[in-house]
Design an enzyme around this catalytic site. Structure first.
Site, short mmCIF file in Angstrom:
data_model
loop_
_atom_site.label_atom_id
_atom_site.label_comp_id
_atom_site.label_asym_id
_atom_site.label_seq_id
_atom_site.Cartn_x
_atom_site.Cartn_y
_atom_site.Cartn_z
N CYS A 280 0.79 -1.24 0.00
CA CYS A 280 0.00 0.00 0.00
C CYS A 280 0.82 1.29 0.00
O CYS A 280 0.76 2.06 -0.94
CB CYS A 280 -0.93 0.00 1.21
SG CYS A 280 -2.08 -1.37 1.20
N1 LIG Z 1 -2.76 -6.35 1.91
C1 LIG Z 1 -3.25 -5.34 2.60
O1 LIG Z 1 -2.97 -5.21 3.77
C2 LIG Z 1 -4.19 -4.32 1.97
C3 LIG Z 1 -4.75 -3.35 2.81
C4 LIG Z 1 -5.64 -2.43 2.29
C5 LIG Z 1 -5.93 -2.46 0.93
N2 LIG Z 1 -5.36 -3.39 0.10
C6 LIG Z 1 -5.75 -3.38 -1.31
O2 LIG Z 1 -6.59 -4.49 -1.56
C7 LIG Z 1 -6.36 -5.00 -2.87
C8 LIG Z 1 -5.99 -6.47 -2.78
O3 LIG Z 1 -4.78 -6.60 -2.04
P1 LIG Z 1 -4.28 -7.95 -1.42
O4 LIG Z 1 -3.16 -7.60 -0.51
O5 LIG Z 1 -5.41 -8.75 -0.89
O6 LIG Z 1 -3.69 -8.68 -2.73
P2 LIG Z 1 -3.26 -10.21 -2.85
O7 LIG Z 1 -2.24 -10.25 -3.95
O8 LIG Z 1 -2.95 -10.79 -1.53
O9 LIG Z 1 -4.58 -10.94 -3.36
C9 LIG Z 1 -5.16 -10.69 -4.58
C10 LIG Z 1 -5.84 -11.95 -5.06
O10 LIG Z 1 -6.49 -11.64 -6.29
C11 LIG Z 1 -6.35 -12.76 -7.13
N3 LIG Z 1 -6.56 -12.35 -8.52
C12 LIG Z 1 -5.71 -11.73 -9.35
N4 LIG Z 1 -6.29 -11.54 -10.55
C13 LIG Z 1 -7.54 -12.03 -10.45
C14 LIG Z 1 -8.63 -12.12 -11.35
N5 LIG Z 1 -8.53 -11.65 -12.60
N6 LIG Z 1 -9.75 -12.69 -10.90
C15 LIG Z 1 -9.85 -13.18 -9.65
N7 LIG Z 1 -8.86 -13.11 -8.76
C16 LIG Z 1 -7.72 -12.56 -9.16
C17 LIG Z 1 -4.96 -13.27 -6.85
O11 LIG Z 1 -4.81 -14.60 -7.27
C18 LIG Z 1 -4.89 -13.11 -5.33
O12 LIG Z 1 -5.35 -14.24 -4.66
C19 LIG Z 1 -5.29 -4.11 -3.48
O13 LIG Z 1 -5.88 -3.09 -4.21
C20 LIG Z 1 -4.61 -3.53 -2.26
O14 LIG Z 1 -4.02 -2.28 -2.56
C21 LIG Z 1 -4.50 -4.33 0.62
#
Ligand SMILES: NC(=O)c1ccc[n+]([C@@H]2O[C@H](COP(=O)([O-])OP(=O)(O)OC[C@H]3O[C@@H](n4cnc5c(N)ncnc54)[C@H](O)[C@@H]3O)[C@@H](O)[C@H]2O)c1
Length: 442
Positions: A280
């Site tokens: 982030c």
């Molecule tokens: N990790 C954090 O702490 C956090 C906190 C706040 C916000 N975010 C935001 O949340 C969002 C997700 O982050 P995350 O950390 O969970 O990411 P992540 O990489 O852990 O998980 C994303 C998931 O999406 C899946 N994916 C990718 N392409 C896909 C598709 N076309 N269809 C279905 N699934 C698909 C991946 O396989 C993966 O399992 C991002 O925008 C991030 O900025 C993350």
């Protein structure tokens, strides 16, 4: 699960959400999506998880967690109670009443927003969108994404936003490893495309999350998330700017921050470090920088903080070089043990970790680099970095065998007395140790 045979009206959808009869679809089962699935399941909803990663789907099927801080017992419980199914088959999305998108939003090689994951997800979902559903985007992104990217796609299916279909944006505020807050207890900001959408969005989240904070538009909700992360990046940047200055002045910046934090109003403590990490803080602010250009504006604070924060790994390495020099050693050929490769303490996530940058710079200069991190038995494969290394368990011998020890990530699991007792030269990037003959702040 069977496909629905009829569209649901606004009132019906509200009722299903409020009565917890709705099927909640979560797309993207990573750090954000998985705990969200479990939160809904634990609040009594049936949940459908969708992902393109078969290994995650299989793990859920087996009741197994693939994220260190998420207890596999929760998945097992949800499975055994018929509350959670997971699949790669996007046709099942038609069965869901709500679709919540939690897919990645990284930067591309030009440090511009990469919406390809959102676009791919929408392309896969589009044939299965139907009247009576609510779609919520949770991925962090620039203001305008929901209206400019998602809305036209939904409308292309003949659905009418605010009448037959409901569109909202609600930023995720997940803080992995935080012992005080979890998905259910972190207030949820949410903005709808129309007032009917906002009403549905409140119904979607209010049962599962302790407080929903509606705002007037999807754009306001999108910008709220960016503001939170920009605020953090800029303030950490300020501390990182003051760090070398305080060091040169012989002042302990951590002592100063702690003292300032005793002011009961108007001051929020932020701490310097070896650089920014995680999915982030190093990334999200640049989503706004990019969008601002469309409006002929520059986001100078964001750029400056980015510049200062990304210079930190080089600063840590320079301090290591200087400290070794003081004891008559060149960095080249020196053994350096880096403690902590996760981007922050107590988690198993290495994304954008500054430790990796530090290790890369050390290696470029000829140091023999090892790492110790209880969360990583082997150095994970990364897109831009390759280290054929496995974890060096923390021991008196390992510490004493290193010419320099760099504390990069201050996991609670580390034995700090052991580190202090056996490190010959300790480079402390986290303010854990009092500066002294063997301890250099960096
Ligand atoms: N990790 C954090 O702490 C956090 C906190 C706040 C916000 N975010 C935001 O949340 C969002 C997700 O982050 P995350 O950390 O969970 O990411 P992540 O990489 O852990 O998980 C994303 C998931 O999406 C899946 N994916 C990718 N392409 C896909 C598709 N076309 N269809 C279905 N699934 C698909 C991946 O396989 C993966 O399992 C991002 O925008 C991030 O900025 C993350």
């Amino acid at each position: 699960m069977t496909a629905p045979s009829y569209p649901k009206a606004h009132a019906e959808l509200l009722e299903r959400l409020r009565q917890r009869q709705a099927l909640i679809g979560v797309v993207g089962l990573g750090y954000v999506g998985l705990p969200l699935c479990l939160t809904y399941a634990e609040k009594g909803y049936r949940v459908l998880g969708l992902d393109i990663d078969q290994s995650k789907i299989s793990a859920i099927g087996e009741g197994r967690s693939y994220i260190q801080h998420i207890d596999g017992g929760r998945i097992k419980w949800a499975r055994q109670n018929g509350r959670l199914e997971a699949t790669t088959n996007f046709a099942c999305a038609a069965e869901a009443d709500a679709l919540i998108l939690c897919v990645p939003t990284p930067l591309n090689q030009y440090r511009e927003p990469d919406l390809s994951f959102i676009r791919d997800t929408m392309a896969a979902l589009l044939p299965y969108l139907r009247a009576g559903q609510v779609l919520s985007l949770e991925s962090t992104t620039y203001p305008g994404t929901t209206e400019e990217e998602l809305r036209p796609l939904v409308e292309s299916q003949g659905l009418v936003i605010g009448e037959t279909f409901f569109l909202v944006y609600s930023p995720e505020r997940e803080d992995p490893g935080n012992a005080h807050f979890n998905t259910a207890t972190i207030p949820k900001v949410m903005g709808g495309s129309t007032s009917a959408c906002t009403e549905v969005g409140v119904a979607l989240y209010e049962q599962a999350i302790s407080e929903v904070v509606p705002v007037s538009s999807t754009q306001a909700a999108e910008m709220t998330k960016l503001l939170e992360n920009i605020h953090r990046a800029v303030n950490i940047g300020l501390m990182n700017e003051l760090k070398p200055l305080a060091d040169r002045m012989g002042i302990d910046l951590y002592e100063v921050i702690r003292a300032a934090a005793t002011k009961p109003f108007g001051f929020v403590p932020y701490y310097p470090g070896p650089g920014l990490g995680g999915h982030c803080i190093p990334i999200d602010p640049f989503y706004l920088t990019w969008k601002a250009r469309e409006f002929g504006m520059h986001t100078r604070f964001i750029e400056l903080a980015g510049e200062i924060n990304t210079a930190m790994p080089a600063y840590v390495v320079q301090k290591t070089v200087d400290a070794l020099n003081e004891v008559g050693k060149p960095l080249k050929g020196s053994r350096v043990l880096v403690l902590g490769i996760a981007y922050k303490k107590n988690i198993d996530d290495m994304r954008e970790s500054p430790s990796v940058e530090v290790m890369e710079l050390l290696r470029e200069k000829g140091a023999k680099v090892q790492y110790s991190d209880p969360f990583f038995a082997a150095f994970p494969r990364m897109r831009r970095h390759a280290f054929e290394l496995s974890n060096t368990p923390l021991s008196a011998e390992a510490l004493a065998g290193a010419d320099a020890v760099i504390l990069a990530t201050d996991h609670d699991a580390f034995d700090y007395e052991l580190i202090a007792a056996h490190s010959r030269l300790l480079i402390d990037t986290r303010g854990r140790f009092a500066p002294g003959a063997q301890v250099v702040r960096a």
